[in-house]
Design a protein around this motif. Structure first.
Motif, PDB file in Angstrom:
ATOM      1  N   ASN A  78       0.802  -1.216   0.000  1.00 56.30           N
ATOM      2  CA  ASN A  78       0.000   0.000   0.000  1.00 56.30           C
ATOM      3  C   ASN A  78       0.840   1.275   0.000  1.00 56.30           C
ATOM      4  O   ASN A  78       0.347   2.358   0.326  1.00 56.30           O
ATOM      5  N   ALA A  79       2.106   1.140  -0.379  1.00 56.61           N
ATOM      6  CA  ALA A  79       2.991   2.297  -0.462  1.00 56.61           C
ATOM      7  C   ALA A  79       3.313   2.656  -1.908  1.00 56.61           C
ATOM      8  O   ALA A  79       4.064   3.593  -2.166  1.00 56.61           O
ATOM      9  N   GLY A  80       2.745   1.926  -2.859  1.00 57.63           N
ATOM     10  CA  GLY A  80       3.032   2.161  -4.269  1.00 57.63           C
ATOM     11  C   GLY A  80       2.124   3.210  -4.885  1.00 57.63           C
ATOM     12  O   GLY A  80       1.212   3.743  -4.239  1.00 57.63           O
ATOM     13  N   ASP A  81       2.365   3.494  -6.154  1.00 59.93           N
ATOM     14  CA  ASP A  81       1.627   4.539  -6.870  1.00 59.93           C
ATOM     15  C   ASP A  81       0.154   4.202  -7.072  1.00 59.93           C
ATOM     16  O   ASP A  81      -0.661   5.104  -7.291  1.00 59.93           O
ATOM     17  N   TYR A  82      -0.202   2.932  -7.018  1.00 59.54           N
ATOM     18  CA  TYR A  82      -1.566   2.532  -7.363  1.00 59.54           C
ATOM     19  C   TYR A  82      -2.422   2.194  -6.148  1.00 59.54           C
ATOM     20  O   TYR A  82      -3.593   1.846  -6.298  1.00 59.54           O
ATOM     21  N   ALA A  83      -1.865   2.298  -4.969  1.00 54.23           N
ATOM     22  CA  ALA A  83      -2.655   2.060  -3.760  1.00 54.23           C
ATOM     23  C   ALA A  83      -3.608   3.232  -3.553  1.00 54.23           C
ATOM     24  O   ALA A  83      -3.229   4.393  -3.714  1.00 54.23           O
ATOM     25  N   THR A  84      -4.847   2.947  -3.223  1.00 52.36           N
ATOM     26  CA  THR A  84      -5.835   4.005  -3.016  1.00 52.36           C
ATOM     27  C   THR A  84      -5.901   4.394  -1.539  1.00 52.36           C
ATOM     28  O   THR A  84      -5.421   3.663  -0.658  1.00 52.36           O
ATOM     29  N   THR A  85      -6.521   5.531  -1.289  1.00 51.57           N
ATOM     30  CA  THR A  85      -6.721   5.952   0.101  1.00 51.57           C
ATOM     31  C   THR A  85      -7.563   4.931   0.854  1.00 51.57           C
ATOM     32  O   THR A  85      -7.315   4.655   2.032  1.00 51.57           O
ATOM     33  N   VAL A  86      -8.548   4.352   0.171  1.00 48.76           N
ATOM     34  CA  VAL A  86      -9.374   3.326   0.806  1.00 48.76           C
ATOM     35  C   VAL A  86      -8.523   2.134   1.221  1.00 48.76           C
ATOM     36  O   VAL A  86      -8.697   1.578   2.312  1.00 48.76           O
ATOM     37  N   ASP A  87      -7.587   1.721   0.355  1.00 49.36           N
ATOM     38  CA  ASP A  87      -6.685   0.615   0.694  1.00 49.36           C
ATOM     39  C   ASP A  87      -5.915   0.927   1.975  1.00 49.36           C
ATOM     40  O   ASP A  87      -5.758   0.069   2.857  1.00 49.36           O
ATOM     41  N   VAL A  88      -5.414   2.149   2.057  1.00 49.89           N
ATOM     42  CA  VAL A  88      -4.630   2.567   3.224  1.00 49.89           C
ATOM     43  C   VAL A  88      -5.497   2.570   4.478  1.00 49.89           C
ATOM     44  O   VAL A  88      -5.085   2.071   5.535  1.00 49.89           O
ATOM     45  N   VAL A  89      -6.696   3.116   4.376  1.00 47.72           N
ATOM     46  CA  VAL A  89      -7.594   3.183   5.531  1.00 47.72           C
ATOM     47  C   VAL A  89      -7.942   1.782   6.025  1.00 47.72           C
ATOM     48  O   VAL A  89      -7.920   1.511   7.236  1.00 47.72           O
ATOM     49  N   LYS A  90      -8.252   0.896   5.100  1.00 46.79           N
ATOM     50  CA  LYS A  90      -8.590  -0.473   5.496  1.00 46.79           C
ATOM     51  C   LYS A  90      -7.421  -1.152   6.193  1.00 46.79           C
ATOM     52  O   LYS A  90      -7.600  -1.882   7.179  1.00 46.79           O
TER      53      LYS A  90
END
Length: 229
Positions: A78-90
């Motif tokens: 979840n640190a790459g260019d394609y990770a979304t904010t939702v991915d990070v929050v989850k």
């Protein structure tokens, strides 16, 4: 034992910014730009915890210096260019859950949002009450109904039926201010803007997307103007 908290502030700040290197901790009028988000979250007294989600040790160190928690580092996934904010929050919520901590409401506060005030955060939280989420929005500067499209080097109207309409007769449209999202944990699925989302309308002076150096300079100018009001 499960420890339940009411409000969690998540400040997502990865270290891989390319257009403005180390954007999230770059000096903004005297201190790292992320410091503004951390300080306003702490000053609001709205949160049980104010945490920074990052994969970067330097960002982690600066975040802690200004009072935020960094209880765990973000995964490389979840640190790459394609990770979304939702991915990070989850990921953050899952990590807290493994530590027997859950929260009722989440505020995602971006690290490059120096215009955010405690007043706006409180307004958003108040509107969250009967809604699933609340976000700040700003009106488009120009009527988007008169948008032009370029194809094969030729211009045409996207919606030709509005070509001769008066500006004052066109419905105003708004866009996400890109500063924060209040959302109830149970409403988080694949978007931070669920069906029942309220809004806070901001003035254009309170909003500046920061993607390139010119944006940064404009943000500093707007910030100074706001402080002089």
């Amino acid at each position: 034992m499960k420890i339940n908290g009411k409000n969690l502030c998540i400040i997502p700040a990865r270290g891989g910014s390319k257009r403005i290197p180390q954007k999230n901790i770059k000096d903004f009028l005297g201190k790292p730009i992320i410091a503004y988000s951390i300080e306003v979250a702490l000053q609001s007294n709205l949160f049980d915890r104010v945490m920074v989600s990052t994969d970067d040790e330097e960002i982690s160190s600066i975040a802690k210096q200004y009072g935020a928690e960094v209880p765990f580092l973000r995964s490389s996934q979840n640190a790459g260019d394609y990770a979304t904010t939702v991915d990070v929050v989850k990921e953050v919520l899952d990590s807290y859950k493994k530590r027997a901590k859950e929260f009722e409401n989440i505020c995602v506060l971006y690290p490059t949002a120096p215009f955010v005030t405690t007043k706006r955060l409180n307004e958003g939280f108040d509107k969250l009450g009967s809604n699933q989420a609340c976000i700040p929005v700003v009106a488009f500067d120009y009527p988007v109904w008169r948008a032009l499209k370029l194809k094969d080097e030729k211009l045409s109207y996207q919606w030709s039926e509005y070509e001769k309409s008066r500006s004052q007769d066109l419905e105003p449209l708004y866009h996400d201010a890109g500063q924060w999202y209040w959302i109830k944990s149970k409403a988080i699925k694949e978007s931070l803007v669920p069906d029942k989302t309220a809004s806070i309308l901001l003035d254009n002076l309170e909003v500046q997307d920061i993607d390139v150096v010119a944006d940064w300079k404009m943000a500093e100018l707007k910030y100074r103007l706001l402080q002089d009001e």
